[in-house]
Write a protein that holds these residues in place. Structure first.
Motif, PDB file in Angstrom:
ATOM      1  N   ALA A 193      37.611  59.093 -19.107  1.00 23.76           N
ATOM      2  CA  ALA A 193      36.869  60.300 -18.740  1.00 23.76           C
ATOM      3  C   ALA A 193      36.676  60.378 -17.231  1.00 23.76           C
ATOM      4  O   ALA A 193      36.822  61.441 -16.619  1.00 23.76           O
ATOM      5  N   VAL A 194      36.366  59.254 -16.603  1.00 17.92           N
ATOM      6  CA  VAL A 194      36.168  59.216 -15.143  1.00 17.92           C
ATOM      7  C   VAL A 194      37.483  59.540 -14.441  1.00 17.92           C
ATOM      8  O   VAL A 194      37.524  60.340 -13.501  1.00 17.92           O
ATOM      9  N   LEU A 195      38.573  58.915 -14.873  1.00 20.14           N
ATOM     10  CA  LEU A 195      39.875  59.168 -14.251  1.00 20.14           C
ATOM     11  C   LEU A 195      40.312  60.623 -14.445  1.00 20.14           C
ATOM     12  O   LEU A 195      40.864  61.251 -13.533  1.00 20.14           O
ATOM     13  N   THR A 196      40.083  61.170 -15.628  1.00 23.52           N
ATOM     14  CA  THR A 196      40.422  62.565 -15.892  1.00 23.52           C
ATOM     15  C   THR A 196      39.613  63.491 -14.988  1.00 23.52           C
ATOM     16  O   THR A 196      40.141  64.458 -14.424  1.00 23.52           O
ATOM     17  N   THR A 197      38.345  63.191 -14.824  1.00 29.54           N
ATOM     18  CA  THR A 197      37.481  63.992 -13.948  1.00 29.54           C
ATOM     19  C   THR A 197      37.961  63.924 -12.498  1.00 29.54           C
ATOM     20  O   THR A 197      38.078  64.945 -11.818  1.00 29.54           O
ATOM     21  N   LEU A 198      38.269  62.707 -12.045  1.00 29.75           N
ATOM     22  CA  LEU A 198      38.751  62.545 -10.670  1.00 29.75           C
ATOM     23  C   LEU A 198      40.090  63.253 -10.465  1.00 29.75           C
ATOM     24  O   LEU A 198      40.316  63.880  -9.434  1.00 29.75           O
ATOM     25  N   LEU A 199      40.959  63.160 -11.451  1.00 34.89           N
ATOM     26  CA  LEU A 199      42.244  63.848 -11.373  1.00 34.89           C
ATOM     27  C   LEU A 199      42.036  65.368 -11.317  1.00 34.89           C
ATOM     28  O   LEU A 199      42.681  66.068 -10.537  1.00 34.89           O
ATOM     29  N   GLY A 200      41.115  65.868 -12.107  1.00 33.08           N
ATOM     30  CA  GLY A 200      40.802  67.297 -12.095  1.00 33.08           C
ATOM     31  C   GLY A 200      40.256  67.746 -10.751  1.00 33.08           C
ATOM     32  O   GLY A 200      40.631  68.798 -10.230  1.00 33.08           O
TER      33      GLY A 200
END
Length: 181
Positions: free
Chosen positions: A10-17
């Motif tokens: 979730a953190v990586l997806t948020t950062l990627l977004g």
């Protein structure tokens, strides 16, 4: 462990977004800035070409003794602002816009050279101006094609000024009062 992997995902997806959104936003801002700079440069070309037309008309009205062939005659016109407008459009505008601005400049040269040598008369001005106005109209239509969100059809005129052969230019009172009661 599963919770840890889910959290990291979730953190990586948020950062990627956030990263993708930032890149897209930056590109959109750069396009907008480029668009705005081109609009400003085009406005400057139109403003300064209008000023040059006024200066050329005034110079054409100050007839002196015609200069002989081959003699260099000093100009009374200040070309600085016009040259700055051309330089700006050269720096920031699309190729078609730049070429249209250069076409205006190319029309200024022979008109200016004839006027400063005293080889024109006041009666020549409408013909001389028409050639420049045609290039200015082309410039506007090209700029609109490149810069307007919805440019619509090409403009057929830039002003409401009547053509050179219109009766208004005979300066007869009857023309102006004919429609009055």
């Amino acid at each position: 462990m599963s919770l840890f992997i889910t959290t990291i995902g979730a953190v990586l997806t948020t950062l990627l977004g956030v990263l993708v959104g930032s890149v897209l936003s930056s590109r959109a801002q750069q396009r907008q800035r480029s668009h705005d700079r081109q609009l400003d440069a085009c406005a400057q070309v139109l403003r300064e070409s209008s000023n040059m037309l006024i200066e050329l008309a005034l110079a054409n009205g100050e007839q002196g003794v015609p200069a002989p062939d081959g003699v260099n005659v000093k100009t009374t016109l200040d070309w600085k602002a016009w040259n700055e407008a051309l330089a700006m459009v050269n720096l920031v505008a699309d190729r078609d816009i730049v070429q249209a601005a250069h076409a205006i400049d190319a029309e200024f040269w022979p008109v200016h050279l004839q006027i400063k040598r005293g080889w024109t008369t006041k009666e020549d001005w409408p013909r001389l101006r028409t050639a420049i106005d045609t290039k200015r109209q082309d410039f506007v239509n090209i700029a609109r094609t490149h810069l307007a969100a919805e440019p619509g059809p090409p403009l057929r005129r830039l002003t409401g000024r009547p053509p050179a052969d219109h009766p208004i230019w005979q300066f007869r009172r009857s023309y102006f009062t004919a429609g009055e009661s």
